[in-house]
Design a protein around this motif. Structure first.
Motif, PDB file in Angstrom:
ATOM      1  N   TYR A  23      -3.775 -34.847 -31.417  1.00  0.00           N
ATOM      2  CA  TYR A  23      -4.434 -35.737 -32.371  1.00  0.00           C
ATOM      3  C   TYR A  23      -3.659 -37.058 -32.411  1.00  0.00           C
ATOM      4  O   TYR A  23      -2.845 -37.302 -33.284  1.00  0.00           O
ATOM      5  N   LEU A  24      -3.952 -37.875 -31.404  1.00  0.00           N
ATOM      6  CA  LEU A  24      -3.297 -39.174 -31.283  1.00  0.00           C
ATOM      7  C   LEU A  24      -4.193 -40.261 -31.859  1.00  0.00           C
ATOM      8  O   LEU A  24      -5.381 -40.050 -32.073  1.00  0.00           O
ATOM      9  N   SER A  25      -3.637 -41.440 -32.074  1.00  0.00           N
ATOM     10  CA  SER A  25      -4.410 -42.580 -32.556  1.00  0.00           C
ATOM     11  C   SER A  25      -3.478 -43.784 -32.621  1.00  0.00           C
ATOM     12  O   SER A  25      -2.293 -43.633 -32.939  1.00  0.00           O
ATOM     13  N   ILE A  73      -1.185 -44.355 -35.685  1.00  0.00           N
ATOM     14  CA  ILE A  73       0.082 -43.670 -35.957  1.00  0.00           C
ATOM     15  C   ILE A  73       1.232 -44.687 -36.009  1.00  0.00           C
ATOM     16  O   ILE A  73       1.393 -45.499 -35.099  1.00  0.00           O
ATOM     17  N   GLY A  74       2.015 -44.596 -37.096  1.00  0.00           N
ATOM     18  CA  GLY A  74       3.169 -45.488 -37.244  1.00  0.00           C
ATOM     19  C   GLY A  74       4.491 -44.770 -37.135  1.00  0.00           C
ATOM     20  O   GLY A  74       5.521 -45.373 -36.806  1.00  0.00           O
ATOM     21  N   THR A  75       4.496 -43.477 -37.414  1.00  0.00           N
ATOM     22  CA  THR A  75       5.725 -42.708 -37.259  1.00  0.00           C
ATOM     23  C   THR A  75       5.435 -41.211 -37.280  1.00  0.00           C
ATOM     24  O   THR A  75       4.298 -40.792 -37.513  1.00  0.00           O
ATOM     25  N   ILE A  76       6.478 -40.449 -36.964  1.00  0.00           N
ATOM     26  CA  ILE A  76       6.433 -38.994 -37.069  1.00  0.00           C
ATOM     27  C   ILE A  76       7.359 -38.634 -38.222  1.00  0.00           C
ATOM     28  O   ILE A  76       8.487 -39.147 -38.295  1.00  0.00           O
ATOM     29  N   VAL A  77       6.887 -37.806 -39.133  1.00  0.00           N
ATOM     30  CA  VAL A  77       7.678 -37.485 -40.320  1.00  0.00           C
ATOM     31  C   VAL A  77       9.019 -36.877 -39.896  1.00  0.00           C
ATOM     32  O   VAL A  77       9.064 -35.932 -39.087  1.00  0.00           O
ATOM     33  N   GLY A  78      10.112 -37.462 -40.416  1.00  0.00           N
ATOM     34  CA  GLY A  78      11.449 -36.949 -40.125  1.00  0.00           C
ATOM     35  C   GLY A  78      12.107 -37.564 -38.901  1.00  0.00           C
ATOM     36  O   GLY A  78      13.256 -37.258 -38.588  1.00  0.00           O
ATOM     37  N   TRP A  79      11.383 -38.424 -38.181  1.00  0.00           N
ATOM     38  CA  TRP A  79      11.937 -39.055 -36.975  1.00  0.00           C
ATOM     39  C   TRP A  79      12.298 -40.512 -37.258  1.00  0.00           C
ATOM     40  O   TRP A  79      11.638 -41.171 -38.070  1.00  0.00           O
ATOM     41  N   VAL A 128      11.829 -44.289 -36.669  1.00  0.00           N
ATOM     42  CA  VAL A 128      10.561 -44.931 -36.298  1.00  0.00           C
ATOM     43  C   VAL A 128      10.492 -45.327 -34.813  1.00  0.00           C
ATOM     44  O   VAL A 128       9.512 -45.024 -34.127  1.00  0.00           O
ATOM     45  N   PRO A 129      11.510 -46.008 -34.260  1.00  0.00           N
ATOM     46  CA  PRO A 129      11.381 -46.408 -32.844  1.00  0.00           C
ATOM     47  C   PRO A 129      11.246 -45.209 -31.898  1.00  0.00           C
ATOM     48  O   PRO A 129      10.493 -45.258 -30.924  1.00  0.00           O
ATOM     49  N   GLU A 130      11.978 -44.125 -32.209  1.00  0.00           N
ATOM     50  CA  GLU A 130      11.878 -42.928 -31.368  1.00  0.00           C
ATOM     51  C   GLU A 130      10.475 -42.322 -31.472  1.00  0.00           C
ATOM     52  O   GLU A 130       9.880 -41.905 -30.472  1.00  0.00           O
ATOM     53  N   ALA A 131       9.942 -42.299 -32.690  1.00  0.00           N
ATOM     54  CA  ALA A 131       8.590 -41.759 -32.896  1.00  0.00           C
ATOM     55  C   ALA A 131       7.567 -42.595 -32.135  1.00  0.00           C
ATOM     56  O   ALA A 131       6.706 -42.064 -31.419  1.00  0.00           O
ATOM     57  N   ARG A 132       7.676 -43.905 -32.255  1.00  0.00           N
ATOM     58  CA  ARG A 132       6.670 -44.768 -31.609  1.00  0.00           C
ATOM     59  C   ARG A 132       6.766 -44.696 -30.088  1.00  0.00           C
ATOM     60  O   ARG A 132       5.751 -44.726 -29.384  1.00  0.00           O
ATOM     61  N   ALA A 133       7.984 -44.601 -29.579  1.00  0.00           N
ATOM     62  CA  ALA A 133       8.151 -44.475 -28.122  1.00  0.00           C
ATOM     63  C   ALA A 133       7.535 -43.165 -27.630  1.00  0.00           C
ATOM     64  O   ALA A 133       6.874 -43.121 -26.591  1.00  0.00           O
ATOM     65  N   PHE A 134       7.741 -42.099 -28.391  1.00  0.00           N
ATOM     66  CA  PHE A 134       7.204 -40.789 -27.989  1.00  0.00           C
ATOM     67  C   PHE A 134       5.674 -40.780 -28.068  1.00  0.00           C
ATOM     68  O   PHE A 134       4.997 -40.291 -27.155  1.00  0.00           O
ATOM     69  N   ILE A 135       5.110 -41.352 -29.148  1.00  0.00           N
ATOM     70  CA  ILE A 135       3.649 -41.412 -29.287  1.00  0.00           C
ATOM     71  C   ILE A 135       3.060 -42.245 -28.147  1.00  0.00           C
ATOM     72  O   ILE A 135       2.009 -41.922 -27.586  1.00  0.00           O
TER      73      ILE A 135
END
Ligand SMILES: [Fe+2]
Length: 293
Positions: free
Chosen positions: A211-213, A216-222, A224-231
């Motif tokens: 469920y991507l989009s 998405i601005g972040t992953i809870v608990g991550w 932000v830059p790591e979350a955005r790079a992974f997404i």
């Protein structure tokens, strides 16, 4: 009706024949189309010359219509269409193409990014039905990517890692990616982030999907830059050509897709030409994860 569906890619997407969406459907007709949606995730109906009320009536066969409030920055007095019709055109209320630097146009350019409709709502959308009333000759395709096939294509370690991840979605994030960051306090309140699972399971088929989009601005608990790079990595994986279908519009096409199973985006076109596209949206039936008060 005698409904037939021809598969359009090796993975998904179907072209439907034998349906006139302006006519009343039987329960069996509706069940057949829903089964087609479960299997193909996007269905194309050609030559469906319909009015807004007819589009709404056909759409209601598949659930409640989603109200458009909260999904755009257009003021009520500037709306061209009924509040249950999402205006996906490039037009103002006088039916003229929006100026290049019009704020609404710049906001709508977010549709060029891969997204799932209404993933920024706590209860996100089930289906979208988009009617091509006036289409452009060049560009303006709607492209789809199959998030079930994309999920299946992940390695086991990644599947295990993402199984219970929760993302935050907001229109502020997708627009921010394009450098559109000037929102009023009222708009920021309207667009406050919601939480969604990163892996969804289809309620009928049991298939898992990503469920991507772009919302998405972040992953809870991550961080932000790591979350955005992974997404971003996941989105690149999920939108490889073998998972996609690009729909070239003909006037009076009606295209219906399942936002729970797909990403989509519009491709670039000449925005000085009239492009009148109107969407009805079927509301989802629940949260994907508990929200934080
Ligand atoms: Fe969309």
């Amino acid at each position: 009706m005698s409904i037939a569906i021809r598969q359009l890619t090796p993975v998904f997407a179907g072209e439907v024949s034998g349906v006139d969406v302006t006519q009343k459907l039987t329960r069996d007709d509706v069940a057949e189309i829903e089964a087609g949606m479960d299997r193909y995730a996007v269905l194309v109906f050609h030559d469906q010359q319909l009015t807004d009320p007819q589009q709404q009536t056909f759409s209601r066969n598949f659930g409640e219509l989603e109200h458009t409030a909260g999904g755009n920055i257009t003021k009520a007095q500037d709306r061209r269409l009924d509040p249950y019709m999402a205006d996906v055109s490039n037009l103002d209320k006088d039916h003229k193409p929006l100026a290049r630097n019009d704020r609404k146009r710049m906001f709508n350019l977010g549709n060029r990014l891969w997204h799932s409709d209404s993933s920024f709502r706590a209860v996100p959308a089930k289906y979208s039905l988009l009617s091509g009333r006036i289409v452009v000759d060049q560009g303006g395709n709607t492209e789809f990517a199959d998030m079930r096939a994309a999920y299946d294509g992940l390695d086991d370690a990644t599947k295990a890692e993402i199984e219970d991840l929760i993302c935050e979605h907001s229109l502020i994030y997708s627009r921010g990616t394009l450098g559109f960051t000037e929102f009023t306090a009222e708009e920021r309140t309207m667009m406050r982030p919601v939480r969604q699972r990163l892996v969804r399971t289809h309620p009928v088929t049991g298939r898992k999907s990503l469920y991507l989009s772009s919302h998405i601005g972040t992953i809870v608990g991550w961080p932000v830059p790591e979350a955005r790079a992974f997404i971003r990595d996941l989105t690149e994986h999920a939108t490889q050509s073998q998972f996609t279908y690009s729909h070239k519009w003909r006037q009076w096409d009606l295209v219906m897709w399942d936002n729970r199973q797909l990403l989509h985006r519009v491709t670039r076109f000449d925005d000085t030409q009239v492009r009148d596209m109107r969407r009805t949206t079927i509301a989802g039936d629940g949260l994907t994860v508990a929200q934080v008060a």
